[in-house]
Scaffold this motif. Structure first.
Motif, short mmCIF file in Angstrom:
data_model
loop_
_atom_site.label_atom_id
_atom_site.label_comp_id
_atom_site.label_asym_id
_atom_site.label_seq_id
_atom_site.Cartn_x
_atom_site.Cartn_y
_atom_site.Cartn_z
N TYR A 85 0.48 -0.84 -0.19
CA TYR A 85 -0.32 0.27 -0.05
C TYR A 85 0.73 1.38 -0.29
CZ TYR A 85 -4.67 -2.17 0.78
OH TYR A 85 -5.65 -3.36 1.07
N LYS A 86 0.64 2.09 -0.86
CA LYS A 86 1.86 3.09 -1.23
C LYS A 86 0.78 4.96 -0.84
CE LYS A 86 4.09 1.31 -5.00
NZ LYS A 86 2.70 0.23 -4.31
N ASP A 87 -0.28 4.49 -2.04
CA ASP A 87 -0.97 5.65 -2.42
C ASP A 87 -2.50 5.42 -2.40
OD1 ASP A 87 1.20 7.53 -3.44
OD2 ASP A 87 1.16 6.09 -5.35
N GLN A 88 -2.58 4.83 -1.85
CA GLN A 88 -4.09 3.86 -1.56
C GLN A 88 -5.62 4.36 -0.13
OE1 GLN A 88 -1.88 1.99 -2.15
NE2 GLN A 88 -2.36 0.92 -4.71
N THR A 89 -5.97 5.43 -0.84
CA THR A 89 -6.72 5.26 0.88
C THR A 89 -7.01 4.73 1.04
OG1 THR A 89 -8.31 7.38 -0.77
CG2 THR A 89 -6.48 8.05 0.03
N GLU A 90 -8.09 3.51 0.55
CA GLU A 90 -8.74 2.95 0.61
C GLU A 90 -8.10 1.47 1.58
OE1 GLU A 90 -11.88 3.29 1.92
OE2 GLU A 90 -11.82 5.45 1.92
N GLU A 92 -8.08 -2.26 -0.55
CA GLU A 92 -8.38 -2.64 -2.38
C GLU A 92 -8.33 -3.80 -2.04
OE1 GLU A 92 -5.76 -1.21 -4.96
OE2 GLU A 92 -6.27 1.07 -4.52
#
Length: 173
Positions: free
Chosen positions: A141-146, A148
């Motif tokens: 997870y890097k830029d994800q805000t939710e 997945e």
């Protein structure tokens, strides 16, 4: 605890002492200083809860080509010692979406990707044939805000397999 090219037999022995449960929690190792039965805090008779029942090594798929031969040699030495202790070992191969554009576009292609398959084979060959079933490609997870689901499935599958192996290790003691 990270592996470096400057590790020596003492450092490997210290990792094994920690795995065997002889090292107290939060102990600060000193490079090149052996932790043994004369060391302060040494746990003579560790409980089963103090011991490690599974080991996972995390390797970045992007920087894998930069790993120096000495680091691979140290890792092989450690794997041989763990194998002798019958501790299940796994490799977590991170950042596979950055390694392969096909996987970045469609996570489901992670096990179909020739690039990822070749990277897994490289790891296996560097580590004297560790089976592909013990190498798990994952996406960070890097830029994800939710959350997945497709990313979680890879992570949870790896975790589940490691938990199964740790439980089997415990059952066989």
């Amino acid at each position: 605890m990270g592996l470096t090219k400057n590790m020596n037999k003492v450092d490997v022995d210290n990792i094994l002492a920690a795995m065997d449960g002889h090292v107290p929690h939060n102990y600060q190792f000193t490079h090149g200083v052996k932790f043994d039965s004369s060391s302060c805090g040494y746990i003579e008779n560790p409980s089963i809860a103090d011991m490690a029942h599974c080991v996972a090594f995390v390797i970045n798929s992007i920087t894998i080509i930069l790993v120096e031969p000495e680091v691979w040699a140290n890792l092989r030495c450690l794997l041989r010692a763990l194998n002798g202790r019958r501790v299940p070992m796994f490799i977590i191969l991170t950042h596979v979406d950055e390694k392969c554009e096909e996987v970045a576009k469609e996570v489901r292609n992670v096990y179909r990707s020739i690039t990822i398959r070749d990277t897994m084979k490289l790891v296996s060959s560097k580590l004297n044939g560790i089976p592909g079933a013990q190498i798990f490609p994952v996406i960070n997870y890097k830029d994800q805000t939710e959350l997945e689901d497709e990313i979680d499935v890879l992570l949870l599958y790896a975790l589940r397999q490691m938990l199964y192996a740790a439980q089997a290790n415990l059952d066989n003691r």
